[in-house]
Design a protein around this motif. Sequence first.
Motif, PDB file in Angstrom:
ATOM      1  N   GLU A 178       0.812  -1.223   0.000  1.00  0.00           N
ATOM      2  CA  GLU A 178       0.000   0.000   0.000  1.00  0.00           C
ATOM      3  C   GLU A 178       0.845   1.273   0.000  1.00  0.00           C
ATOM      4  O   GLU A 178       0.534   2.223   0.709  1.00  0.00           O
ATOM      5  N   HIS A 205      -8.467  -3.413  -1.357  1.00  0.00           N
ATOM      6  CA  HIS A 205      -7.631  -3.601  -0.166  1.00  0.00           C
ATOM      7  C   HIS A 205      -6.526  -2.540  -0.084  1.00  0.00           C
ATOM      8  O   HIS A 205      -6.394  -1.837   0.928  1.00  0.00           O
ATOM      9  N   HIS A 255      -6.070   0.865   2.505  1.00  0.00           N
ATOM     10  CA  HIS A 255      -4.900   1.170   3.339  1.00  0.00           C
ATOM     11  C   HIS A 255      -4.519   2.654   3.306  1.00  0.00           C
ATOM     12  O   HIS A 255      -3.830   3.129   4.204  1.00  0.00           O
ATOM     13  N   GLU A 310      -4.334  -4.176   8.562  1.00  0.00           N
ATOM     14  CA  GLU A 310      -4.798  -5.311   7.744  1.00  0.00           C
ATOM     15  C   GLU A 310      -6.227  -5.722   8.058  1.00  0.00           C
ATOM     16  O   GLU A 310      -6.948  -6.181   7.164  1.00  0.00           O
ATOM     17  N   ALA A 323      -8.266  -3.158   6.083  1.00  0.00           N
ATOM     18  CA  ALA A 323      -8.181  -3.343   4.617  1.00  0.00           C
ATOM     19  C   ALA A 323      -8.922  -4.612   4.208  1.00  0.00           C
ATOM     20  O   ALA A 323      -9.564  -4.667   3.152  1.00  0.00           O
ATOM     21  N   TYR A 326      -5.042 -10.365   9.546  1.00  0.00           N
ATOM     22  CA  TYR A 326      -5.950  -9.991   8.457  1.00  0.00           C
ATOM     23  C   TYR A 326      -7.399 -10.409   8.767  1.00  0.00           C
ATOM     24  O   TYR A 326      -8.245  -9.572   9.075  1.00  0.00           O
TER      25      TYR A 326
HETATM   26 ZN    ZN Z   1      -2.904  -5.121   3.492  1.00  0.00          ZN
END
Ligand code: ZN
Length: 486
Positions: free
Chosen positions: A314, A332, A336, A355, A358, A416
């Motif tokens: 990102e 995604h 970010h 994360e 995102a 994530y």
């Molecule tokens: Zn990411």
Amino acid sequence: MVSWPRRIADVPRSPSALPAAAPFALAIALVLTACSGGVQGRPGASGVRDPYFPKLGNGGYDVTHYGLTFAYDPGTKHLTGTAEITARATQDLSAFNLDLLGLDVSAVTVAATGGDAENARWNRAGHELTVRPHDDLDKGDTFRTTVRYSGTPETLTDPDGSEEGWLRTADGALALGEPTGSMTWFPGNHHPSDKASYDIKVTVPEGLRAVSGGELTDETTLNGRTTATWHTAEPMASYLATVAIGRYDITRSTTENGLPVIVAVDPTQADASREVLASLPEVLEWEEAHFGPYPFSSTGAIVDREGDAGYALETQNRPVFPGAPDTGFLVHELAHQWYGDSVTPKTWRDMWLNEGFATYAEWLWQEEHDGDTADEIFNSLYKGDYFDDPQLDEAVWAFPPAKPSGAAHLSDSPVYERGAMVLHKIRQTVGDDTFHDIIQGWATAHRHGNADTADFTAYVEKSAPDADFGAVWQDWLYGEGKPAKP
Ligand code: ZN
Ligand code: TRP
């Protein structure tokens, strides 16, 4: 079904690539201080004690601006550069450290406010470059350090086995800095907690282009070499700085709101990426509706060839993709820009704030574009039939999002997917409207700043004073293992 890993690197795990030489740098700085008469300052710390990378960054000063000027020739792999680092002393300083890994330093000068640049003494140990200015710096002083350096920049292997730093690509090079790679191409305070503005001026052989974040303010070709100057006005953490050198088609357009869109595409990726890149303004507009006003002064993307990097990153204003991204990846990396780039973690432990958000942005996109709802994704993850590999479904519970089990696991699925599940639990607790206020308000409250997990939980609690988040924090955010109830 979703496949993993997001980071395509399939290199075996290896121990940390960072040399553990930093204590020597501090010891030398202390000796230098002790030898000079009448010194009042003391050396700045050689690290900011990040829980996962304790020697990253440095204490005693705060960088406000990086002026980086360098030439790189992919043929010789040689880089020659000058870094001008403007900083403010946060204590009286007899010496301070910069992070730089590899490369040869030929000269260092320091100029205090209004003063001339004076030669400074310096020495190196591992990635610590210790600078001892001719005169002590006083707390509050603004000073400019100039470092001349050259050499062949290195590629780093991360604790998790993936590669970052200076990557050589099919037709040039690509600099990627998460979490530690930026020290391979410029000296600096390489920790996310110290953000600064940047001017990056790169000279490459004619025929190649040098692409970076921010806006292109000048591009000139002279005597067979092309120099491009990129300006990043908004504060940027050094891990989000990039330079991509190679044959790129660069196109410039604007969104309906007049935001510059600068897209650089390796010609071999042009056909495969045309459609998804055309959707960038629409994705950005959708994200603005959810996350609030876009925090930067331009956008875009850099699309390299598939093998050039093992993962997307990102990088500020202009995320890097190895090969044409699909829409999920674009959603995604653009998300970010709010969560990670504008609101930046205080330490690498807070990585789930990047994360988790995102990833949740991807879920929201799917929910609103005829895909699975966030609730369906959450339930599938909880049930353990989300990934196409049962081991991955199990790995979601390996550690709590707010306490990764080591530097090698910062990009594992608890950060994530389970991070996104924490956000979904908040949504379930407060309802859709308050949830939207929270994710947008969070981006506004810490715009262009740094924040950690405690800041986040405090913000959420303040936004919904009547709700009880006890179990969400205890079981989902900080708790080991799979929570007993979805
Ligand atoms: Zn990411
Ligand atoms: N942040 C990247 C993404 O999710 C992935 C990544 C690249 C990463 N390098 C990393 C994650 C290093 C953790 C550590 O798009």
